[in-house]
Design an enzyme around this catalytic site. Structure first.
Site, mmCIF file in Angstrom:
data_model
loop_
_atom_site.group_PDB
_atom_site.id
_atom_site.type_symbol
_atom_site.label_atom_id
_atom_site.label_comp_id
_atom_site.label_asym_id
_atom_site.label_seq_id
_atom_site.Cartn_x
_atom_site.Cartn_y
_atom_site.Cartn_z
ATOM 1 N N LYS A 1 0.879 -1.178 0.000
ATOM 2 C CA LYS A 1 0.000 0.000 0.000
ATOM 3 C C LYS A 1 0.910 1.220 0.000
ATOM 4 O O LYS A 1 1.609 1.490 0.974
ATOM 5 C CB LYS A 1 -0.885 -0.019 1.239
ATOM 6 C CG LYS A 1 -2.217 0.693 1.085
ATOM 7 C CD LYS A 1 -2.142 2.177 0.799
ATOM 8 C CE LYS A 1 -1.895 3.006 2.030
ATOM 9 N NZ LYS A 1 -1.726 4.455 1.706
ATOM 10 N N GLY B 1 6.170 4.980 8.793
ATOM 11 C CA GLY B 1 5.379 6.207 8.846
ATOM 12 C C GLY B 1 5.395 6.782 10.243
ATOM 13 O O GLY B 1 6.366 6.613 10.988
ATOM 14 N N SER B 2 4.291 7.428 10.611
ATOM 15 C CA SER B 2 4.251 8.129 11.896
ATOM 16 C C SER B 2 4.107 7.149 13.060
ATOM 17 O O SER B 2 3.521 6.068 12.913
ATOM 18 C CB SER B 2 3.077 9.108 11.907
ATOM 19 O OG SER B 2 1.866 8.411 11.710
ATOM 20 N N THR B 3 4.598 7.539 14.215
ATOM 21 C CA THR B 3 4.458 6.720 15.427
ATOM 22 C C THR B 3 2.981 6.556 15.770
ATOM 23 O O THR B 3 2.542 5.484 16.198
ATOM 24 C CB THR B 3 5.257 7.367 16.576
ATOM 25 O OG1 THR B 3 6.654 7.298 16.221
ATOM 26 C CG2 THR B 3 5.059 6.659 17.896
ATOM 27 N N GLU B 4 2.220 7.613 15.533
ATOM 28 C CA GLU B 4 0.778 7.574 15.804
ATOM 29 C C GLU B 4 0.105 6.428 15.022
ATOM 30 O O GLU B 4 -0.630 5.615 15.586
ATOM 31 C CB GLU B 4 0.232 8.934 15.361
ATOM 32 C CG GLU B 4 -1.192 9.192 15.618
ATOM 33 C CD GLU B 4 -1.634 10.481 14.868
ATOM 34 O OE1 GLU B 4 -0.774 11.213 14.319
ATOM 35 O OE2 GLU B 4 -2.846 10.701 14.829
ATOM 36 N N GLY C 1 1.677 3.937 13.609
ATOM 37 C CA GLY C 1 2.323 2.691 14.029
ATOM 38 C C GLY C 1 1.561 2.035 15.183
ATOM 39 O O GLY C 1 1.367 0.817 15.212
ATOM 40 N N GLU D 1 8.851 1.094 11.346
ATOM 41 C CA GLU D 1 9.937 2.067 11.231
ATOM 42 C C GLU D 1 9.269 3.422 11.339
ATOM 43 O O GLU D 1 8.565 3.841 10.413
ATOM 44 C CB GLU D 1 10.640 1.839 9.879
ATOM 45 C CG GLU D 1 12.071 2.262 9.900
ATOM 46 C CD GLU D 1 12.192 3.663 9.428
ATOM 47 O OE1 GLU D 1 12.097 4.571 10.282
ATOM 48 O OE2 GLU D 1 12.362 3.857 8.217
ATOM 49 N N CYS E 1 13.038 10.359 8.615
ATOM 50 C CA CYS E 1 12.759 9.923 9.987
ATOM 51 C C CYS E 1 14.013 10.054 10.847
ATOM 52 O O CYS E 1 13.925 10.158 12.058
ATOM 53 C CB CYS E 1 12.250 8.496 9.973
ATOM 54 S SG CYS E 1 13.194 7.448 8.893
ATOM 55 N N GLU F 1 8.545 15.364 16.370
ATOM 56 C CA GLU F 1 9.121 15.271 15.026
ATOM 57 C C GLU F 1 8.469 16.330 14.135
ATOM 58 O O GLU F 1 7.254 16.324 13.945
ATOM 59 C CB GLU F 1 8.840 13.874 14.462
ATOM 60 C CG GLU F 1 9.398 13.694 13.065
ATOM 61 C CD GLU F 1 9.314 12.247 12.591
ATOM 62 O OE1 GLU F 1 8.205 11.695 12.524
ATOM 63 O OE2 GLU F 1 10.370 11.674 12.286
HETATM 64 P P1 NAI Z 1 1.252 8.462 8.133
HETATM 65 O O1 NAI Z 1 1.881 7.619 9.161
HETATM 66 O O2 NAI Z 1 -0.187 8.829 8.299
HETATM 67 O O3 NAI Z 1 1.392 7.773 6.675
HETATM 68 C C1 NAI Z 1 2.316 6.782 6.325
HETATM 69 C C2 NAI Z 1 1.608 5.667 5.579
HETATM 70 O O4 NAI Z 1 0.624 5.091 6.438
HETATM 71 C C3 NAI Z 1 0.849 6.098 4.322
HETATM 72 O O5 NAI Z 1 0.912 5.094 3.346
HETATM 73 C C4 NAI Z 1 -0.575 6.224 4.829
HETATM 74 O O6 NAI Z 1 -1.534 6.062 3.811
HETATM 75 C C5 NAI Z 1 -0.638 5.084 5.813
HETATM 76 N N1 NAI Z 1 -1.658 5.221 6.844
HETATM 77 C C6 NAI Z 1 -2.173 6.363 7.377
HETATM 78 N N2 NAI Z 1 -3.116 6.079 8.299
HETATM 79 C C7 NAI Z 1 -3.207 4.731 8.359
HETATM 80 C C8 NAI Z 1 -3.990 3.817 9.123
HETATM 81 N N3 NAI Z 1 -4.894 4.245 10.007
HETATM 82 N N4 NAI Z 1 -3.804 2.485 8.939
HETATM 83 C C9 NAI Z 1 -2.895 2.029 8.050
HETATM 84 N N5 NAI Z 1 -2.136 2.849 7.291
HETATM 85 C C10 NAI Z 1 -2.287 4.176 7.449
HETATM 86 O O7 NAI Z 1 2.116 9.771 7.997
HETATM 87 P P2 NAI Z 1 1.673 11.185 7.363
HETATM 88 O O8 NAI Z 1 0.306 11.532 7.848
HETATM 89 O O9 NAI Z 1 1.885 11.133 5.922
HETATM 90 O O10 NAI Z 1 2.750 12.137 8.003
HETATM 91 C C11 NAI Z 1 2.582 12.604 9.346
HETATM 92 C C12 NAI Z 1 3.889 12.580 10.084
HETATM 93 O O11 NAI Z 1 4.351 11.248 10.201
HETATM 94 C C13 NAI Z 1 5.037 13.313 9.420
HETATM 95 O O12 NAI Z 1 4.995 14.679 9.654
HETATM 96 C C14 NAI Z 1 6.204 12.646 10.067
HETATM 97 O O13 NAI Z 1 6.420 13.204 11.332
HETATM 98 C C15 NAI Z 1 5.761 11.213 10.222
HETATM 99 N N6 NAI Z 1 6.263 10.362 9.130
HETATM 100 C C16 NAI Z 1 7.348 9.561 9.363
HETATM 101 C C17 NAI Z 1 7.885 8.821 8.337
HETATM 102 C C18 NAI Z 1 9.069 7.953 8.539
HETATM 103 O O14 NAI Z 1 9.845 7.765 7.619
HETATM 104 N N7 NAI Z 1 9.237 7.337 9.689
HETATM 105 C C19 NAI Z 1 7.367 8.891 6.978
HETATM 106 C C20 NAI Z 1 6.190 9.706 6.851
HETATM 107 C C21 NAI Z 1 5.693 10.413 7.893
#
Ligand code: NAI
Ligand code: MG
Length: 502
Positions: free
Chosen positions: A199, A252-255, A257, A275, A309, A406
């Site tokens: 995804k 993605g985000s810790t939230e 995660g 991660e 990250c 972050e």
């Molecule tokens: P996010 O964690 O919402 O998105 C990352 C991935 O998770 C995307 O593919 C998204 O579609 C998916 N996702 C979102 N909600 C989901 C759910 N409930 N269940 C399953 N998958 C879900 O991150 P977002 O909103 O794009 O960015 C917010 C913050 O997260 C950023 O400002 C940054 O602080 C952090 N982040 C960290 C990353 C890393 O490399 N560790 C990468 C992207 C964001």
């Protein structure tokens, strides 16, 4: 410094790809979403429409998981030899390398990063990772184990372990390194013999879709890799909660995660690797070579516009050098050429989306209103895209959100310290533990500090050094498990212990 002038157009083959009405890859077929819905993709440098993809949701995830299960259980994949599996992954790497220009353009237009950076880093790193993992396909070995069994005196046994693919894997990736994250996920999953539902991030689907075509060209059988474009709350959540998915790998985000862990717990206790975020400390010791440490600290935060990250967002400098370092990094920030990623001189593009621009500016404004000061930057950038000026903050306090949370943007807080032991405690005072760095001429001291830092990746006299062979991942709330290196194979295999009584 904002670049003027219109950037060059992309090649016609890149444009032709962008002009397609993109579909989902399910069981080797490109199909529209079951709902018929579509999702518009935006060019963050202009705010204009870049392309259109299918908006997959739970029904499409259901079909994709079914295809992945069939491919895992009864499809040709389970019968493909490890040598053939390795060759297919290597072929995929070759194809990706042959299309480097096109991928660099797609990544730049979709994500906003400089085309030149995508061509020099993102695409070659993805190629390398695939080759590294291709090599592992034939080298995933178990052990033979001498066992004693105290309650069966005199009995003799032959025991061995076998490492088997975990099965159907859901992989959810973010938008900051869209192609590279796809490679980090797919490489070890394919090398170990798993099948995948990938995804991709709603903001940046283009390179993964292009990769989907190359996956087919490489001869990887239908259903082994399925690609879903769509939102996290629908498609992503459906994948995390699916009872027939054996493992979910998330970046993605810790939230989110934490939501993934909940969904896994409430469905089938699927394995989870994560991660997540970071707030990584970068420590300059008093004996550091500032000619290297200052540009190094700038690269630590400004690479990929801070959308990393592992970004070095907390910069700790000994008070005796604080003024010089702050001045140096601020000058570096001012010299960065910002503009559309396709501009040949671009060093920093826009944030990936309006949401991300607003988020980063929100953090900066909260810091500034609490008394922090921007030595440079502190504003959204010029132009119609989602730009944010590279920013250096001083006069922060440990409890401010710009220190604790972050930001995921080009914003560094420079903090002075007096005592070396105290700075390690301050560096470790975070919910995160992804990366850290230390700059010193005393290499012993560098190792000693590295040992005390609670982080999955520590760099000494460098920053943002990645390699397919180096495991990457976090302590604390930065995640579970390690990607890349042979550690990544652990995430995708189950160990089976077999015992024969002789
Ligand atoms: P996010 O964690 O919402 O998105 C990352 C991935 O998770 C995307 O593919 C998204 O579609 C998916 N996702 C979102 N909600 C989901 C759910 N409930 N269940 C399953 N998958 C879900 O991150 P977002 O909103 O794009 O960015 C917010 C913050 O997260 C950023 O400002 C940054 O602080 C952090 N982040 C960290 C990353 C890393 O490399 N560790 C990468 C992207 C964001
Ligand atoms: Mg989100």
């Amino acid at each position: 410094m904002f670049l003027t002038g219109t950037p060059p157009q992309c090649q016609s083959k890149t444009q032709a790809f962008l002009d397609q009405e993109h579909c989902l890859l399910i069981d080797g077929e490109w199909v529209p979403a079951a709902s018929g819905k579509r999702l518009e993709v935006t060019n963050p440098a202009t705010g204009e429409k870049l392309s259109s993809v299918a908006e997959g949701d739970s029904e499409d995830v259901q079909r994709a998981v079914f295809a992945a299960r069939r491919a895992f259980e009864s499809g040709p994949w389970s019968k493909v030899t490890t040598s053939e599996r390795g060759k297919m992954i290597w072929k995929l790497a070759d194809l990706l390398e042959a299309h480097l220009d096109e991928f660099a353009e797609l990544e730049s237009l979709d994500n906003g990063k400089p085309r030149a950076v995508a061509a020099a880093a993102d695409v070659p790193l993805a190629v390398d990772l695939l080759r590294y993992m291709a090599g592992w396909a034939t080298k995933i070995e178990g052990n033979t184990l001498p066992i004693s069994v105290p309650y069966m005196p005199g009995a003799e046994f032959h025991s061995y372990t076998h490492r088997e693919p975990v099965g159907v894997v859901g992989q959810i990736i973010p938008w900051n390194f869209p192609l590279l994250m796809a490679a980090w996920k797919l490489g070890p999953a394919l090398a170990t013999g798993c099948t995948v539902v990938l995804k991709v991030a709603e903001e940046t689907p283009m390179t993964a879709l292009r990769l989907g075509h190359l996956i087919q060209e490489a001869g990887i059988p239908d259903g082994v890799v399925n690609i879903i474009t769509g939102y996290g709350e629908t498609a992503g959540a459906a994948l995390a909660a699916h009872p027939d998915v054996d493992k979910v790998a998330f970046t993605g985000s810790t939230e989110v995660g934490k939501l993934i862990v909940q969904a896994a717990g409430q469905s089938n206790l699927k394995k989870v690797s994560l991660e997540l975020g970071g707030k990584s400390p970068n420590i300059i010791l008093p004996d550091a070579d500032l000619a290297a440490a200052i540009p190094g600290a700038a690269n630590a935060i400004f690479f990929n516009h801070g959308q990393c990250c592992c970004a070095g967002s907390r910069l700790y400098v000994h008070r005796s050098q604080y003024g010089e370092v702050v001045k140096g990094i601020a000058e570096h920030a001012k010299s960065i050429q910002m503009g559309p990623g396709m501009h040949p001189d671009c060093q920093m593009g826009p944030m990936v989306s309006q949401i991300q621009q607003d988020r980063v500016c929100g953090f900066m404004n909260s810091g500034l209103s609490e008394g922090a000061e921007a030595v440079t930057g502190g504003q959204p950038g010029e132009g119609q895209g989602y730009f944010v000026e590279p920013t250096v903050l001083i006069n922060t306090r440990p409890e401010m959100s710009v220190i604790r949370e972050e930001i995921f943007g080009p914003v560094v807080a420079a903090v002075p310290y007096d005592d070396e032991d105290q700075v390690i405690a301050v560096a470790n005072d975070s919910q995160y533990g992804l990366a850290a760095a230390v700059w010193t001429r005393d290499i012993s001291r560098g190792h000693q500090v590295a040992k005390q830092l609670r982080a999955g990746n520590v760099w000494i006299n460098c920053y943002n050094v990645f390699d397919a062979a180096l495991p990457f991942g976090g302590f604390k709330q930065s995640g579970w498990g390690r990607e890349m290196g042979h550690d990544a194979l652990e995430l995708y295999t189950e160990t089976k212990a077999v015992t024969v009584q002789l």
